[in-house]
Enzyme design. Structure first.
Site, PDB file in Angstrom:
ATOM      1  CB  THR A  73      -0.080   5.420  -6.744  1.00  0.00           C
ATOM      2  OG1 THR A  73       0.967   4.526  -6.361  1.00  0.00           O
ATOM      3  CG2 THR A  73      -1.410   4.765  -6.454  1.00  0.00           C
ATOM      4  CG  ASN A 161       8.475  -3.088  -8.700  1.00  0.00           C
ATOM      5  OD1 ASN A 161       7.919  -3.494  -9.714  1.00  0.00           O
ATOM      6  ND2 ASN A 161       7.975  -3.284  -7.509  1.00  0.00           N
ATOM      7  CD  GLN A 191      11.830   0.776  -9.914  1.00  0.00           C
ATOM      8  OE1 GLN A 191      13.008   1.155  -9.875  1.00  0.00           O
ATOM      9  NE2 GLN A 191      11.061   0.772  -8.831  1.00  0.00           N
ATOM     10  CB  SER A 211       7.416   7.521  -8.905  1.00  0.00           C
ATOM     11  OG  SER A 211       7.453   7.781  -7.535  1.00  0.00           O
ATOM     12  CG  HIS A 213       9.390   7.911  -3.977  1.00  0.00           C
ATOM     13  ND1 HIS A 213       9.710   6.717  -3.378  1.00  0.00           N
ATOM     14  CD2 HIS A 213       8.183   7.721  -4.557  1.00  0.00           C
ATOM     15  CE1 HIS A 213       8.727   5.848  -3.575  1.00  0.00           C
ATOM     16  NE2 HIS A 213       7.791   6.439  -4.299  1.00  0.00           N
ATOM     17  CB  THR A 249      -2.277  24.704  -4.567  1.00  0.00           C
ATOM     18  OG1 THR A 249      -3.489  25.457  -4.545  1.00  0.00           O
ATOM     19  CG2 THR A 249      -1.088  25.639  -4.599  1.00  0.00           C
ATOM     20  CB  CYS A 338       3.935  -2.141  -1.732  1.00  0.00           C
ATOM     21  SG  CYS A 338       4.381  -0.717  -2.682  1.00  0.00           S
TER      22      CYS A 338
HETATM   23  N1  PLP Z   1       5.230   1.362 -10.308  1.00  0.00           N
HETATM   24  C1  PLP Z   1       6.411   0.834  -9.985  1.00  0.00           C
HETATM   25  C2  PLP Z   1       7.139  -0.033 -10.967  1.00  0.00           C
HETATM   26  C3  PLP Z   1       6.965   1.079  -8.730  1.00  0.00           C
HETATM   27  O1  PLP Z   1       8.152   0.551  -8.406  1.00  0.00           O
HETATM   28  C4  PLP Z   1       6.241   1.888  -7.822  1.00  0.00           C
HETATM   29  C5  PLP Z   1       6.753   2.121  -6.460  1.00  0.00           C
HETATM   30  O2  PLP Z   1       7.059   1.186  -5.728  1.00  0.00           O
HETATM   31  C6  PLP Z   1       5.024   2.441  -8.211  1.00  0.00           C
HETATM   32  C7  PLP Z   1       4.547   2.151  -9.463  1.00  0.00           C
HETATM   33  C8  PLP Z   1       4.236   3.353  -7.300  1.00  0.00           C
HETATM   34  O3  PLP Z   1       4.888   4.596  -7.231  1.00  0.00           O
HETATM   35  P1  PLP Z   1       4.527   5.744  -6.171  1.00  0.00           P
HETATM   36  O4  PLP Z   1       5.150   5.345  -4.895  1.00  0.00           O
HETATM   37  O5  PLP Z   1       5.148   6.990  -6.710  1.00  0.00           O
HETATM   38  O6  PLP Z   1       3.064   5.864  -6.113  1.00  0.00           O
END
Ligand code: PLP
Length: 654
Positions: A73, A161, A191, A211, A213, A249, A338
């Site tokens: 994000t 996603n 993804q 990302s 995670h 930091t 989300c």
């Molecule tokens: N873009 C995609 C395709 C995602 O699947 C996600 C997470 O659900 C994001 C952006 C947002 O990522 P983050 O949680 O690292 O902000």
């Protein structure tokens, strides 16, 4: 079913053991600030530099900027800000820059929301245009061709996603080149990492956020690639970290963990090959098809990530499927994490033109490249178990509530479940009710709506080929001194008193007010009916008891430990599992070793009458605490003083 099978990897992933080790080491031995000039700082800086170098190799980005962020994000904000500031700058210089923001229809919400936010905040005044996708979920290159000459910024994800659909990035690049588009181009690669080959240097992509995670690193760390020469404006200013590109930091524990994941990607041997993932997805797909006849996949597997399956089961809602999978210990989702808390249909499937009924049933199953043979085998076995649980014959309920979009309908059965009366059946469930009655060999004696045009009686009758409405005239009972129409249902009668329909036991052709147990339609004026429960079409709760003073229904929560203590202190208390039958068939509910009696929420009204006659403490339990809270509230409002529920449900009960 005690162990959890996590099949929601597109939402987030567990953390790779090597990543946990690396993060721990970074916090313990290498805790220095990489900006410090002493030895502690230098060691941290070396870790930071080594991780960035690794990221460059994995992303195929020897040139350009590669910086650490808090996640995708943030990377998206930075890219959007950079692109919009560049547009303003180009305008000032009188250079061609386009006037459109073009965003793929199925992008993660972080993209269109950021575009709208920064466009408004900076007063850039660009026009936001959605680039549609085709039925396969892929961008419409013909539309892009029309928009590209005017596009200032184009945003198209690498893989979706929700559906796993992989974009045709080469095709998009070709269109941008052939149309001589002035556009900057962002590709959300969240993804793609670890699942698709990446060679960013060799592409025209200007910005690519990642990302951690989503691929076995912890939350709160990510990467942003910016092509060499692409405009850049920092989102965060301050101490000048990351060469002034991103102040603050550095999150060294997260960066070290991400480094371990990138190391595993680079060295090989940890993650499964594309071919292996494909083979596993095919096995999961086959298990799903076998478990749920009629199941449809919502994206063509040929164009999807080998780790994602998005499917629908006709006649079942996403919520019911999720509850069923969760009961079997399989964690899947209805779409993006989300929006999981919102009941909104999937905008991704909508954009693909998937019919609303199918999208309302969509489930996403996703796994990560760390899966192994045993995991996939377990997953297939659990999927088949879920299918069997669905097929378990439903015991006949006397009174069943049918809920759809805030309205309730009611099915009344005789003891043997051979005959049924449908009152206000929701139109959306007509197909399903018909199939259910057919499977039980149950005959519909009457089907009507309590107020004209309110329910779906006509829809249900059309499917079953029977006449809708109240079949008056066949039988009569005497009620309140008048002869009224009635239908026999086993040993009970359903009698029509004007706007109200009364279900009860008649003696010698007389229906005494005290013999009426349930009322449908308008609430009765007759005070003698006070003991009866009124079943409404609209309202939460959908059952009321005019004669009882409702008790306060706020104080109903017991956390799992308090609930167990309460049950131990009240030997007469009943633990009641209100999950629906397939969930119960998938796994019985228990709390700290105590098994629950099963009364699905949809059958609670029928059972409530008995609990009110013979009160005993009740503790309701479900998957997450929502349905059990509704059950406890309902009983309180009906006048039951000792109705509680396990807050957080089985999910927190452990
Ligand atoms: N873009 C995609 C395709 C995602 O699947 C996600 C997470 O659900 C994001 C952006 C947002 O990522 P983050 O949680 O690292 O902000």
């Amino acid at each position: 079913m005690n162990t959890e099978l996590y099949l929601d990897a597109n939402a987030t992933s567990p953390v790779l053991p090597a990543a946990i080790e690396a993060a721990t080491a970074a916090m313990q031995a290498c805790f220095g600030n990489p900006s410090s000039s002493h030895a502690c700082g230098l060691r941290a800086k070396a870790l930071l530099d080594a991780t960035r170098a690794r990221a460059r190799r994995v992303l195929g980005a020897a040139s350009g900027r590669v910086m650490f962020t808090s996640g995708a994000t943030e990377g998206i904000q930075t890219a959007v800000l950079s692109a919009l500031c560049a547009v303003q700058e180009r305008r000032r210089r009188g250079a061609a820059c386009g006037d459109l923001l073009v965003v793929g229809a199925t992008e993660h919400k972080a993209v269109p929301e950021s575009l709208a936010h920064w466009n408004r905040l900076l007063g850039t005044g660009l026009e936001l245009r959605v680039l549609p996708v085709d039925g396969d979920g892929r961008h419409r290159l013909d539309v892009l061709r029309e928009l590209a000459p005017r596009a200032a910024f184009v945003c198209t994800m690498a893989a979706n996603n929700e559906t796993g659909v992989v974009s045709d990035l080469d095709g998009i690049a070709r269109v941008l080149a052939e149309t001589d588009s002035p556009a900057l181009w962002m590709v959300d690669c969240v993804q793609a990492l670890g699942k698709l080959p990446l060679a960013l240097d060799a592409t025209r992509i200007d910005y690519a956020p990642f990302s951690g995670h989503k691929l076995y690193a912890p939350k709160g760390v990510g990467l942003l690639y910016v092509r060499e020469g692409a405009p850049y404006t920092p989102l965060m200013c301050g101490g000048g970290q990351e060469a002034g590109q991103r102040s603050g930091t550095e999150n060294m524990a997260g960066i070290a963990a991400l480094g371990a994941v990138l190391g595993a990607l680079e060295e090989g041997g940890t993650f499964r090959s594309h071919a292996q993932l494909h083979a596993w997805r095919d096995r999961l797909a086959a298990a799903l098809r076998e478990a749920f006849p009629g199941l449809v996949f919502n994206a063509p597997l040929a164009h999807a990530l080998p780790t994602t399956l998005n499917f629908s089961v006709p006649g079942m809602s996403s919520k019911e499927l999720l509850d069923l999978f969760d009961a079997a210990g399989v964690r899947v989702s209805a779409g993006s994490a989300c929006s999981a808390a919102k009941a909104a249909p999937s905008y991704v499937l909508d954009a693909m033109g998937v019919p609303a009924v199918r999208s309302a049933s969509a489930v996403r199953l996703s796994f990560g490249p760390l899966a192994d043979e045993g995991f996939i085998e377990d997953a297939c076995a659990r999927i088949l178990h879920c299918g069997r649980a669905l097929g378990v014959a439903k015991p006949a309920a006397r009174l069943q509530q049918l809920e759809s979009c805030g309205a309730s309908g009611w099915l009344l059965f005789d003891d043997a479940g051979h005959h049924c009366i449908a009152i206000d059946p929701p139109a959306a469930l007509a197909q399903r009710i018909a199939a259910d009655l057919g499977a039980r060999g149950c005959r519909l004696l009457a089907c009507f709506d309590t107020s004209h045009g309110a329910g779906g009686a006509d829809a249900l009758c059309e499917i079953l080929g029977v006449k809708p409405g109240w079949p008056g005239g066949a039988q009569h009972v005497v009620f309140a001194g008048a002869m009224i129409d009635a239908i026999a249902l086993g040993q009970d009668v359903l009698a029509n008193a004007g706007d109200a329909w009364l279900l009860g036991r008649a003696e010698n052709g007389m229906l005494a007010p005290q013999g009426v147990r349930f009322v449908f339609g308008a609430a009765p004026a007759d005070a003698a009916l006070d003991a009866a429960l009124c079943c409404h079409r609209i309202g939460e709760p959908a059952v009321s008891r005019p004669g009882a003073a409702a008790l306060p229904d706020e104080d109903i929560d017991l956390d799992p430990a308090s609930a167990a203590a309460y049950l131990a202190a009240h030997p007469d208390a009943l633990l009641v599992d209100v999950r629906e039958l397939p969930e119960h068939a998938a796994a019985c509910a228990q709390l700290r070793g105590r098994r629950a009696q099963h009364v699905p929420l949809s059958q609670l009204a029928g059972q409530a009458a008995q609990w009110l006659r013979e009160p005993r403490p009740l503790v309701f339990l479900c998957r997450s605490g929502n349905r059990s809270a509704r059950a406890a509230r309902l009983l309180r409002r009906l006048g039951h003083a000792q109705a509680w529920h396990v807050a957080g449900g089985l999910a927190l009960a452990g």
